[in-house]
Design a protein around this motif. Structure first.
Motif, mmCIF file in Angstrom:
data_model
loop_
_atom_site.group_PDB
_atom_site.id
_atom_site.type_symbol
_atom_site.label_atom_id
_atom_site.label_comp_id
_atom_site.label_asym_id
_atom_site.label_seq_id
_atom_site.Cartn_x
_atom_site.Cartn_y
_atom_site.Cartn_z
ATOM 1 N N LEU A 1 -6.297 7.921 8.494
ATOM 2 C CA LEU A 1 -4.977 7.940 9.126
ATOM 3 C C LEU A 1 -4.529 9.344 9.532
ATOM 4 C CD1 LEU A 1 -2.990 5.479 6.819
ATOM 5 C CD2 LEU A 1 -3.761 5.051 9.163
ATOM 6 N N LEU A 2 -5.157 10.367 8.981
ATOM 7 C CA LEU A 2 -4.685 11.737 9.200
ATOM 8 C C LEU A 2 -4.765 12.182 10.658
ATOM 9 C CD1 LEU A 2 -6.093 13.551 6.023
ATOM 10 C CD2 LEU A 2 -3.888 12.382 6.364
ATOM 11 N N SER A 3 -5.648 11.569 11.422
ATOM 12 C CA SER A 3 -5.782 11.944 12.838
ATOM 13 C C SER A 3 -5.072 10.950 13.752
ATOM 14 C CB SER A 3 -7.266 12.015 13.218
ATOM 15 O OG SER A 3 -7.904 10.764 12.985
ATOM 16 N N THR A 4 -4.183 10.147 13.178
ATOM 17 C CA THR A 4 -3.456 9.135 13.945
ATOM 18 C C THR A 4 -1.953 9.417 13.892
ATOM 19 O OG1 THR A 4 -2.956 7.585 12.134
ATOM 20 C CG2 THR A 4 -5.191 7.503 13.087
ATOM 21 N N PRO A 5 -1.157 8.668 14.638
ATOM 22 C CA PRO A 5 0.302 8.835 14.555
ATOM 23 C C PRO A 5 0.859 8.487 13.174
ATOM 24 C CG PRO A 5 -0.290 7.752 16.606
ATOM 25 C CD PRO A 5 -1.532 7.784 15.771
ATOM 26 N N LEU A 6 0.060 7.858 12.328
ATOM 27 C CA LEU A 6 0.504 7.490 10.982
ATOM 28 C C LEU A 6 -0.010 8.477 9.938
ATOM 29 C CD1 LEU A 6 0.043 3.603 11.092
ATOM 30 C CD2 LEU A 6 2.063 4.975 11.635
ATOM 31 N N ALA A 7 -0.137 9.735 10.339
ATOM 32 C CA ALA A 7 -0.635 10.762 9.424
ATOM 33 C C ALA A 7 0.234 10.882 8.173
ATOM 34 C CB ALA A 7 -0.722 12.111 10.134
ATOM 35 N N SER A 8 1.540 10.707 8.331
ATOM 36 C CA SER A 8 2.436 10.810 7.176
ATOM 37 C C SER A 8 2.052 9.796 6.102
ATOM 38 C CB SER A 8 3.884 10.579 7.600
ATOM 39 O OG SER A 8 4.751 10.599 6.476
ATOM 40 N N ALA A 9 1.756 8.561 6.520
ATOM 41 C CA ALA A 9 1.346 7.537 5.557
ATOM 42 C C ALA A 9 0.039 7.920 4.883
ATOM 43 C CB ALA A 9 1.201 6.192 6.259
ATOM 44 N N GLY A 10 -0.840 8.578 5.634
ATOM 45 C CA GLY A 10 -2.103 9.017 5.055
ATOM 46 C C GLY A 10 -1.904 10.075 3.988
ATOM 47 N N TYR A 11 -1.106 11.081 4.293
ATOM 48 C CA TYR A 11 -0.843 12.138 3.311
ATOM 49 C C TYR A 11 -0.110 11.583 2.090
ATOM 50 C CZ TYR A 11 -2.357 15.963 6.357
ATOM 51 O OH TYR A 11 -3.107 16.813 7.120
ATOM 52 N N ARG A 12 0.811 10.667 2.327
ATOM 53 C CA ARG A 12 1.551 10.101 1.206
ATOM 54 C C ARG A 12 0.617 9.334 0.270
ATOM 55 N NH1 ARG A 12 6.712 5.935 1.409
ATOM 56 N NH2 ARG A 12 7.212 6.054 -0.797
ATOM 57 N N GLY A 13 -0.247 8.505 0.871
ATOM 58 C CA GLY A 13 -1.182 7.752 0.054
ATOM 59 C C GLY A 13 -2.109 8.642 -0.743
ATOM 60 N N LEU A 14 -2.604 9.695 -0.105
ATOM 61 C CA LEU A 14 -3.479 10.637 -0.808
ATOM 62 C C LEU A 14 -2.717 11.332 -1.935
ATOM 63 C CD1 LEU A 14 -5.343 12.197 2.270
ATOM 64 C CD2 LEU A 14 -6.301 10.624 0.562
ATOM 65 N N GLY A 15 -1.447 11.611 -1.693
ATOM 66 C CA GLY A 15 -0.628 12.232 -2.728
ATOM 67 C C GLY A 15 -0.438 11.311 -3.917
ATOM 68 N N LEU A 16 -0.231 10.024 -3.648
ATOM 69 C CA LEU A 16 -0.065 9.067 -4.731
ATOM 70 C C LEU A 16 -1.353 8.926 -5.536
ATOM 71 C CD1 LEU A 16 2.014 6.267 -2.972
ATOM 72 C CD2 LEU A 16 2.814 8.073 -4.483
ATOM 73 N N LEU A 17 -2.475 8.959 -4.846
ATOM 74 C CA LEU A 17 -3.756 8.882 -5.548
ATOM 75 C C LEU A 17 -3.962 10.115 -6.424
ATOM 76 C CD1 LEU A 17 -6.051 7.470 -2.717
ATOM 77 C CD2 LEU A 17 -5.350 6.294 -4.813
ATOM 78 N N ALA A 18 -3.555 11.282 -5.916
ATOM 79 C CA ALA A 18 -3.671 12.504 -6.718
ATOM 80 C C ALA A 18 -2.794 12.394 -7.961
ATOM 81 C CB ALA A 18 -3.265 13.724 -5.890
ATOM 82 N N GLY A 19 -1.604 11.833 -7.804
ATOM 83 C CA GLY A 19 -0.728 11.635 -8.950
ATOM 84 C C GLY A 19 -1.346 10.683 -9.958
ATOM 85 N N THR A 20 -2.028 9.655 -9.465
ATOM 86 C CA THR A 20 -2.681 8.704 -10.355
ATOM 87 C C THR A 20 -3.736 9.403 -11.204
ATOM 88 O OG1 THR A 20 -2.332 6.923 -8.764
ATOM 89 C CG2 THR A 20 -4.002 6.566 -10.456
ATOM 90 N N ARG A 21 -4.389 10.400 -10.621
ATOM 91 C CA ARG A 21 -5.407 11.161 -11.360
ATOM 92 C C ARG A 21 -4.776 12.194 -12.285
ATOM 93 N NH1 ARG A 21 -7.579 11.271 -6.055
ATOM 94 N NH2 ARG A 21 -6.973 13.467 -5.837
ATOM 95 N N GLY A 22 -3.472 12.348 -12.220
ATOM 96 C CA GLY A 22 -2.802 13.341 -13.046
ATOM 97 C C GLY A 22 -2.778 14.720 -12.422
ATOM 98 N N ASN A 23 -3.211 14.837 -11.175
ATOM 99 C CA ASN A 23 -3.209 16.137 -10.488
ATOM 100 C C ASN A 23 -1.922 16.257 -9.682
ATOM 101 O OD1 ASN A 23 -3.670 18.463 -9.032
ATOM 102 N ND2 ASN A 23 -5.823 18.014 -8.655
ATOM 103 N N TYR A 24 -0.850 16.641 -10.369
ATOM 104 C CA TYR A 24 0.459 16.675 -9.734
ATOM 105 C C TYR A 24 0.632 17.844 -8.772
ATOM 106 C CZ TYR A 24 1.466 13.043 -13.057
ATOM 107 O OH TYR A 24 1.414 11.880 -13.766
ATOM 108 N N ALA A 25 -0.054 18.954 -9.017
ATOM 109 C CA ALA A 25 0.051 20.080 -8.088
ATOM 110 C C ALA A 25 -0.504 19.679 -6.722
ATOM 111 C CB ALA A 25 -0.704 21.286 -8.649
ATOM 112 N N GLU A 26 -1.645 18.991 -6.728
ATOM 113 C CA GLU A 26 -2.223 18.512 -5.474
ATOM 114 C C GLU A 26 -1.326 17.446 -4.852
ATOM 115 O OE1 GLU A 26 -6.247 16.245 -3.752
ATOM 116 O OE2 GLU A 26 -6.035 16.671 -5.906
ATOM 117 N N ALA A 27 -0.759 16.600 -5.695
ATOM 118 C CA ALA A 27 0.133 15.562 -5.191
ATOM 119 C C ALA A 27 1.328 16.175 -4.470
ATOM 120 C CB ALA A 27 0.608 14.688 -6.351
ATOM 121 N N VAL A 28 1.883 17.241 -5.022
ATOM 122 C CA VAL A 28 3.023 17.916 -4.387
ATOM 123 C C VAL A 28 2.626 18.420 -3.001
ATOM 124 C CG1 VAL A 28 4.510 19.951 -4.473
ATOM 125 C CG2 VAL A 28 4.189 18.558 -6.523
ATOM 126 N N GLN A 29 1.457 19.033 -2.897
ATOM 127 C CA GLN A 29 1.010 19.570 -1.612
ATOM 128 C C GLN A 29 0.854 18.460 -0.570
ATOM 129 O OE1 GLN A 29 -2.611 21.693 -2.466
ATOM 130 N NE2 GLN A 29 -1.584 23.348 -3.584
#
Length: 311
Positions: free
Chosen positions: A126-154
């Motif tokens: 999704l990052l190269s589409t008009p829905l890039a925001s949804a892509g970054y958000r999903g990746l952030g949620l996955l990072a949070g699931t792994r406990g990597n909150y610093a990456e999730a914030v980014q």
């Protein structure tokens, strides 16, 4: 808005505390409906949605059939019918091909059904589409699931820059910042989230968690009173804050507490509370920090400025 994995009945949690982002202090609804009841509810929901979609098409309310099908899939996901939605996404893409919208719904369903690797690949597309925001958000949620909150914030920050008025995204970001120890930074997105969506239980709970974590208990109580939060939800928020204030609390998983849910968002955002938002099993998280903000960092909280939300 983590590595909290709570085994919960899919229909047990509607949404509770935050970052979930998908977050790490979870609020879970105690008790699960019987399996028979769950199956019956799922069947009824699917039949109802199929009938509504058919009616829309017959009435010419939809622009085209593909749009109608996407609407059906999105409604199924709102009903937490994630597994069923995957089957319909397959059918949709088989007939009309892959689109950014179908990829977004697929990525969400994969994450919600515990298929993190496949979900990550879909979000990246999704990052190269008009829905890039949804892509970054999903990746952030996955990072949070792994406990990597610093990456999730980014990652959530990247999403927020593209959709700055998304209240639940702001709630997720604030929760992630709390979990990452960025307490001062969390205040702005959490306040924005609540003012943009004053009726969101996720935004309410995440801000209450922030206030508890920063030792503003009176303000937290006023906020919960104004929004008529249940005692179980209040207990969940306070227990999450207490655990986060404890030594090593930011790095340690938060123990699940009983809580109530609503038909909307989690109470405390993934970085709030939504089923499987931060955990593959459908748990939730919340954030806090051990050190209170500087005396001039937090303006007085006025419960009168917070519209009453639904209980």
């Amino acid at each position: 808005m983590k590595t909290l994995d709570f085994c919960m009945c899919p229909s047990a949690v509607r949404r509770i505390l935050a970052f979930v982002s998908a977050g790490a202090a979870a609020v879970v609804i105690a008790g699960c409906a019987g399996v028979k009841d769950q199956y019956a509810a799922s069947a009824d929901a699917q039949q109802r949605m199929a009938a509504e979609a058919a009616a829309d098409t017959k009435a010419g309310a939809s622009v085209d059939t593909q749009a109608t099908y996407l609407k059906l899939v999105e409604q199924m996901q709102k009903e937490d019918l994630w597994f069923a939605s995957l089957a319909h996404i397959d059918a949709l893409e088989q007939r009309w091909g892959v689109s950014p919208e179908s990829t977004r719904t697929r990525a969400e369903a994969l994450r919600q059904t515990g298929q993190a690797v496949s979900a990550e690949a879909a979000y990246k597309r999704l990052l190269s589409t008009p829905l890039a925001s949804a892509g970054y958000r999903g990746l952030g949620l996955l990072a949070g699931t792994r406990g990597n909150y610093a990456e999730a914030v980014q990652l959530l920050t990247q999403a927020q820059r593209r959709t700055p008025t998304d209240a639940l995204l702001l709630s997720d970001l604030g929760y992630a910042q709390l979990r990452a120890g960025q307490i001062e930074d969390a205040r702005l997105p959490l306040m924005q989230a609540l003012q943009l969506r004053p009726d969101s239980t996720q935004a309410q709970a995440n801000l209450a968690l922030y206030l508890e974590v920063t030792n503003q208990r009176d303000q937290a109580t006023a906020l919960m009173d104004a929004n008529r939060m249940s005692e179980t939800t209040r207990l969940a928020v306070r227990e999450a804050a207490q655990q986060l204030r404890a030594p090593g609390g930011l790095a340690a998983p938060i123990v699940a507490a009983a809580s109530a849910s609503t038909r909307g968002e989690p109470i405390v955002a993934p970085l709030a509370l939504k089923p499987s938002r931060w955990t593959g099993a459908g748990g939730m998280r919340t954030a806090t920090q051990t050190n209170p903000p500087a005396s001039n960092a937090e303006a007085p909280f006025s419960p009168n400025s917070i519209p009453r939300g639904t209980p």
